[in-house]
Write a protein that holds these residues in place. Structure first.
Motif, short mmCIF file in Angstrom:
data_model
loop_
_atom_site.label_atom_id
_atom_site.label_comp_id
_atom_site.label_asym_id
_atom_site.label_seq_id
_atom_site.Cartn_x
_atom_site.Cartn_y
_atom_site.Cartn_z
N ALA A 1 0.84 -1.20 0.00
CA ALA A 1 0.00 0.00 0.00
C ALA A 1 0.87 1.25 0.00
N GLN A 2 1.95 1.22 0.75
CA GLN A 2 2.88 2.35 0.74
C GLN A 2 3.50 2.52 -0.64
N TYR A 3 3.94 1.43 -1.22
CA TYR A 3 4.59 1.48 -2.53
C TYR A 3 3.65 2.05 -3.59
N ALA A 4 2.36 1.72 -3.46
CA ALA A 4 1.39 2.20 -4.46
C ALA A 4 1.31 3.72 -4.49
N THR A 5 1.63 4.36 -3.36
CA THR A 5 1.53 5.82 -3.30
C THR A 5 2.75 6.54 -3.85
N ILE A 6 3.92 5.86 -3.82
CA ILE A 6 5.18 6.52 -4.21
C ILE A 6 6.00 5.67 -5.17
N GLY A 7 5.37 4.66 -5.74
CA GLY A 7 6.11 3.70 -6.56
C GLY A 7 6.87 4.32 -7.71
N LYS A 8 6.26 5.26 -8.40
CA LYS A 8 6.94 5.87 -9.56
C LYS A 8 8.19 6.63 -9.12
N ASP A 9 8.11 7.33 -8.02
CA ASP A 9 9.28 8.06 -7.53
C ASP A 9 10.38 7.11 -7.07
N ILE A 10 9.99 6.01 -6.43
CA ILE A 10 10.97 5.00 -5.99
C ILE A 10 11.65 4.39 -7.20
N GLU A 11 10.89 4.02 -8.18
CA GLU A 11 11.45 3.40 -9.38
C GLU A 11 12.39 4.36 -10.11
N ALA A 12 12.00 5.62 -10.20
CA ALA A 12 12.86 6.61 -10.86
C ALA A 12 14.17 6.78 -10.11
N ALA A 13 14.11 6.78 -8.78
CA ALA A 13 15.33 6.94 -7.98
C ALA A 13 16.24 5.73 -8.16
N ALA A 14 15.66 4.53 -8.11
CA ALA A 14 16.47 3.33 -8.28
C ALA A 14 17.09 3.25 -9.67
N LEU A 15 16.30 3.60 -10.67
CA LEU A 15 16.80 3.57 -12.05
C LEU A 15 17.93 4.58 -12.24
N ARG A 16 17.81 5.72 -11.59
CA ARG A 16 18.87 6.73 -11.67
C ARG A 16 20.19 6.17 -11.14
N VAL A 17 20.12 5.43 -10.06
CA VAL A 17 21.33 4.82 -9.50
C VAL A 17 21.88 3.76 -10.45
N LEU A 18 21.00 2.91 -10.96
CA LEU A 18 21.45 1.85 -11.85
C LEU A 18 22.15 2.40 -13.08
N ARG A 19 21.65 3.50 -13.58
CA ARG A 19 22.26 4.11 -14.77
C ARG A 19 23.55 4.85 -14.45
N SER A 20 23.73 5.21 -13.17
CA SER A 20 24.90 6.01 -12.79
C SER A 20 26.19 5.21 -12.76
N GLY A 21 26.08 3.92 -12.50
CA GLY A 21 27.28 3.10 -12.35
C GLY A 21 27.95 3.25 -10.99
N ARG A 22 27.37 4.02 -10.07
CA ARG A 22 27.93 4.21 -8.73
C ARG A 22 26.96 3.59 -7.74
N TYR A 23 27.34 2.45 -7.17
CA TYR A 23 26.38 1.64 -6.44
C TYR A 23 26.61 1.57 -4.93
N VAL A 24 27.73 2.07 -4.46
CA VAL A 24 28.02 2.05 -3.01
C VAL A 24 28.40 3.46 -2.58
N LEU A 25 27.77 3.95 -1.51
CA LEU A 25 27.96 5.34 -1.06
C LEU A 25 27.70 6.29 -2.25
N GLY A 26 28.51 7.31 -2.43
CA GLY A 26 28.32 8.21 -3.56
C GLY A 26 27.33 9.33 -3.28
N ASP A 27 26.97 10.06 -4.33
CA ASP A 27 26.16 11.27 -4.20
C ASP A 27 24.78 11.00 -3.61
N GLU A 28 24.18 9.87 -3.97
CA GLU A 28 22.84 9.57 -3.47
C GLU A 28 22.84 9.41 -1.95
N VAL A 29 23.83 8.70 -1.45
CA VAL A 29 23.94 8.49 -0.01
C VAL A 29 24.30 9.78 0.70
#
Length: 367
Positions: A9-37
């Protein structure tokens, strides 16, 4: 069916934003610490009203590193509560220290500050109050005792994101504060995560090194450290969710107040919000002397419940070497025998709260 927690139910309210954030990381090539953290750390420090936030992989790691940075070591003693998730005591054991338990206040479930001084010995180095279920412990009294005896205070705020004590945010009052982002927490990751917050530059520097193999820069290892780094996906996801935390807290508080009204006169022990606190209701635990039958009845009616926690730490087989049998901490033991956690989450509809309350309006389940 009324679930105990509904992350879908929580995911249904913010799923698109979560997916966009995760995809941004996957495309960045920086997966540990980094700017997002780093961005999450800055935002969470500001939210808690402290100078520093250091992201780690779990709440247990946060406690471990905070105690190490506070100077607690092998042979030392750390005062805490036996009525908590086992990670609190486990983190103390990780560094070779001994957990020394103090009984709880039965009204708030938190450590009873009036019992702390009698537990202090020459080996005591720190106090770890646990802000259980989302309500802060009696911090003024705890900090006064700590100052008197020159002890560090490390707040276990793993269940208390956004909780307040006389306007002070959880994690901001002690030397440091520790948070868990386990998925079921009020602020939960899509996996594991943790955070240490502090306004001490020295503590922050130590913890940053300790979480990343003890290095102050790449391949320069100043102290023996650990691989406790947060991954970038979790940092990005948590930054999205942090923006929703205050609205989720208010939704939880609304449902907790409704529970209080619909359970009035039920005979159950209903949890309270102490004066001067903002309870964030990670858990809404009632008390009953007939827990097994009550839980079975609710299950038959399609209501999921939880037990937080049925066995206090001092009675766990893993801590049998402490030789603390039943009767050592009667208030904690009585709570463990009688608490039952009811469904409560931000997306829970108010009618479901009323349905659960109606089911519990039965005399045979009196506290």
């Amino acid at each position: 069916m009324i679930p105990f927690l509904d992350l879908k139910a929580q995911y249904a309210t913010i799923g698109k934003d979560i997916e966009a954030a995760a995809l941004r990381v996957l495309r960045s090539g920086r997966y540990v610490l980094g700017d997002e953290v780093t961005a999450l750390e800055e935002a969470f420090a500001a939210y808690c009203g402290v100078k520093h936030a250091i992201a780690v992989n779990t709440g247990t790691s946060a406690l471990h590193l905070a105690l190490l940075a506070a100077g607690v070591g092998k042979g030392d003693e750390v005062i805490t509560t036996p009525f908590t998730f086992i990670a609190t005591a486990a983190a103390i054991r990780y560094i070779g220290a001994r957990p020394v338990f103090v009984d709880i206040d039965p009204e708030t479930f938190n450590i009873d500050p009036e019992r702390i001084e009698e537990a202090i010995t020459p080996r005591t180095r720190a106090i770890v109050p646990v802000h259980l279920y989302g309500q802060m412990a009696e911090m003024d009294a705890i900090l006064s005792i700590a100052r008197k005896h020159d002890l560090a205070v490390v707040e276990d705020a793993c269940q208390a994101h956004g909780a307040q004590y006389d306007g002070h945010m959880a994690g901001s009052m002690g030397l440091s504060g520790c948070f868990s982002f386990y998925p079921g927490k009020n602020l939960g990751a899509c996996g594991e995560g943790g955070m240490v917050v502090t306004s001490s530059d020295e503590q922050a520097q130590k913890i940053r090194m300790l979480r990343d193999w003890g290095q102050d820069r790449r391949y320069h290892h100043i102290v023996e450290g650990y691989n406790y780094r947060m991954d970038a996906v979790q940092g990005a996801v948590l930054a999205v969710k942090l923006g929703q935390l205050e609205s989720w807290i208010e939704a939880r508080r609304t449902r907790a107040r409704l529970y209080g009204r619909v359970l009035a006169g039920s005979g159950l022990g209903v949890p309270l919000e102490a004066d001067g606190r903002r309870h964030v209701w990670h858990i809404f635990a009632v008390r009953t002397q007939d827990r097994e039958q009550l839980q079975k009845m609710l299950a038959r009616e399609g209501v999921e419940t939880g037990l937080h926690y049925p066995v206090p730490v001092h009675l766990q087989p893993a801590f049998a070497d402490l030789k603390l049998g039943r009767g050592s901490f009667p208030m904690a033991e009585a709570a463990a025998d009688s608490v039952l956690s009811l469904p409560l989450y931000p997306e829970m509809d108010l009618q479901s709260v009323e349905i659960v309350g109606a089911l519990l309006q039965q005399d045979e389940f009196a506290a």
